[in-house]
Design an enzyme around this catalytic site. Sequence first.
Site, PDB file in Angstrom:
ATOM      1  N   TYR A  39     -12.603   9.340  -9.564  1.00 14.96           N
ATOM      2  CA  TYR A  39     -12.386   8.324 -10.598  1.00 14.96           C
ATOM      3  C   TYR A  39     -12.973   6.962 -10.231  1.00 14.96           C
ATOM      4  O   TYR A  39     -12.788   5.989 -10.970  1.00 14.96           O
ATOM      5  CB  TYR A  39     -10.878   8.186 -10.881  1.00 14.96           C
ATOM      6  N   HIS A  42      -6.671   2.472  -0.758  1.00 10.63           N
ATOM      7  CA  HIS A  42      -5.357   3.081  -0.567  1.00 10.63           C
ATOM      8  C   HIS A  42      -5.349   3.941   0.701  1.00 10.63           C
ATOM      9  O   HIS A  42      -4.442   3.864   1.504  1.00 10.63           O
ATOM     10  CB  HIS A  42      -5.018   3.913  -1.804  1.00 10.63           C
ATOM     11  N   ASP A  76      -2.042  12.861   0.567  1.00 14.14           N
ATOM     12  CA  ASP A  76      -2.158  13.239  -0.838  1.00 14.14           C
ATOM     13  C   ASP A  76      -2.405  11.954  -1.611  1.00 14.14           C
ATOM     14  O   ASP A  76      -1.805  10.917  -1.317  1.00 14.14           O
ATOM     15  CB  ASP A  76      -0.888  13.929  -1.338  1.00 14.14           C
ATOM     16  N   SER A  77      -3.333  12.020  -2.554  1.00 22.50           N
ATOM     17  CA  SER A  77      -3.698  10.782  -3.231  1.00 22.50           C
ATOM     18  C   SER A  77      -3.996  11.036  -4.695  1.00 22.50           C
ATOM     19  O   SER A  77      -4.135  12.186  -5.119  1.00 22.50           O
ATOM     20  CB  SER A  77      -4.909  10.163  -2.539  1.00 22.50           C
ATOM     21  N   LYS A 129     -15.225  -0.267   0.790  1.00 22.66           N
ATOM     22  CA  LYS A 129     -14.172   0.507   0.116  1.00 22.66           C
ATOM     23  C   LYS A 129     -13.107   0.956   1.132  1.00 22.66           C
ATOM     24  O   LYS A 129     -11.912   0.853   0.860  1.00 22.66           O
ATOM     25  CB  LYS A 129     -14.758   1.717  -0.622  1.00 22.66           C
TER      26      LYS A 129
HETATM   27  P1  IMP Z   1      -6.435  14.782  -2.757  1.00 20.25           P
HETATM   28  O1  IMP Z   1      -5.617  13.706  -2.153  1.00 20.25           O
HETATM   29  O2  IMP Z   1      -7.543  15.218  -1.864  1.00 20.25           O
HETATM   30  O3  IMP Z   1      -5.588  15.894  -3.287  1.00 20.25           O
HETATM   31  O4  IMP Z   1      -7.216  14.145  -3.993  1.00 20.25           O
HETATM   32  C1  IMP Z   1      -6.592  13.756  -5.142  1.00 20.25           C
HETATM   33  C2  IMP Z   1      -7.541  13.347  -6.242  1.00 20.25           C
HETATM   34  O5  IMP Z   1      -7.283  11.981  -6.538  1.00 20.25           O
HETATM   35  C3  IMP Z   1      -9.027  13.403  -5.963  1.00 20.25           C
HETATM   36  O6  IMP Z   1      -9.549  14.669  -6.232  1.00 20.25           O
HETATM   37  C4  IMP Z   1      -9.540  12.366  -6.960  1.00 20.25           C
HETATM   38  O7  IMP Z   1      -9.530  12.901  -8.246  1.00 20.25           O
HETATM   39  C5  IMP Z   1      -8.446  11.315  -6.930  1.00 20.25           C
HETATM   40  N1  IMP Z   1      -8.732  10.290  -5.903  1.00 20.25           N
HETATM   41  C6  IMP Z   1      -8.059  10.057  -4.762  1.00 20.25           C
HETATM   42  N2  IMP Z   1      -8.595   9.048  -4.067  1.00 20.25           N
HETATM   43  C7  IMP Z   1      -9.655   8.640  -4.789  1.00 20.25           C
HETATM   44  C8  IMP Z   1     -10.646   7.619  -4.564  1.00 20.25           C
HETATM   45  O8  IMP Z   1     -10.680   6.914  -3.561  1.00 20.25           O
HETATM   46  N3  IMP Z   1     -11.587   7.509  -5.532  1.00 20.25           N
HETATM   47  C9  IMP Z   1     -11.617   8.284  -6.644  1.00 20.25           C
HETATM   48  N4  IMP Z   1     -10.740   9.242  -6.891  1.00 20.25           N
HETATM   49  C10 IMP Z   1      -9.756   9.420  -5.965  1.00 20.25           C
END
Ligand code: IMP
Length: 209
Positions: free
Chosen positions: A156, A182, A71-72, A177
């Site tokens: 983003y 992260h 999750d990010s 990248k």
């Molecule tokens: P999830 O971890 O797939 O739920 O994503 C979480 C959200 O965080 C993504 O839809 C993006 O909006 C943002 N996000 C996470 N990692 C990145 C990245 O590496 N670049 C840009 N946005 C990110």
Amino acid sequence: MKKRIVFATGNVGKMKEIKMILGDLGMPVVSMKEAGIEADIVEDGTSFAENAQIKASAVFEKCHDIVLADDSGLEIDYLNKEPGIYSARYMGEDTSYHIKNANLISRLEGVPDEKRTARFVCAIAAVLPNGEVLHSEGTIEGIIGYEEQGENGFGYDPIFYLPQYGCTTAQLEPDVKNELSHRGKALRAIKEQLRKYCEEGAYEDTDRQ
Ligand code: IMP
């Protein structure tokens, strides 16, 4: 059972990166889809780590492999760490990132560089066949820019400026990248924990049909 890793994501781009980084663990890495698993998961945790564990546990219920989930999101200090765990849902799932990015820039209007600090965070949870749960986290620090820049990446990235590189993460080549990100950091950290677990012989190979 023959060992394999199931990653709880449907995101093709993420899977590519995950397979590249975890590829040398010596076992197949497959997505939920490739494993034939469908799960409707409600991410109602209060932290990245909790949400990652919720996803990994939900998929683990459906198979008993090593299951990983991440999750990010983006934390902007001046906005009390918004959008944080709501990064994907910020202003609505279907709103374009062009609009989301413009909104965040406008919320920082007049805010000087030193107060525009932000970070991408990625938490990974791994549920092991014996039920044990491992966690890792990776971050990358930057500042929120004044306009979108760059065409690579997603989300983003066009507003996430890295002062030490003089560009946004949307202006980096994908392999650069992955090296800095992260997600790359969290994946490499969980890989080391998994390697130890496998080396300890805790997960013996038997036959999977
Ligand atoms: P999830 O971890 O797939 O739920 O994503 C979480 C959200 O965080 C993504 O839809 C993006 O909006 C943002 N996000 C996470 N990692 C990145 C990245 O590496 N670049 C840009 N946005 C990110």
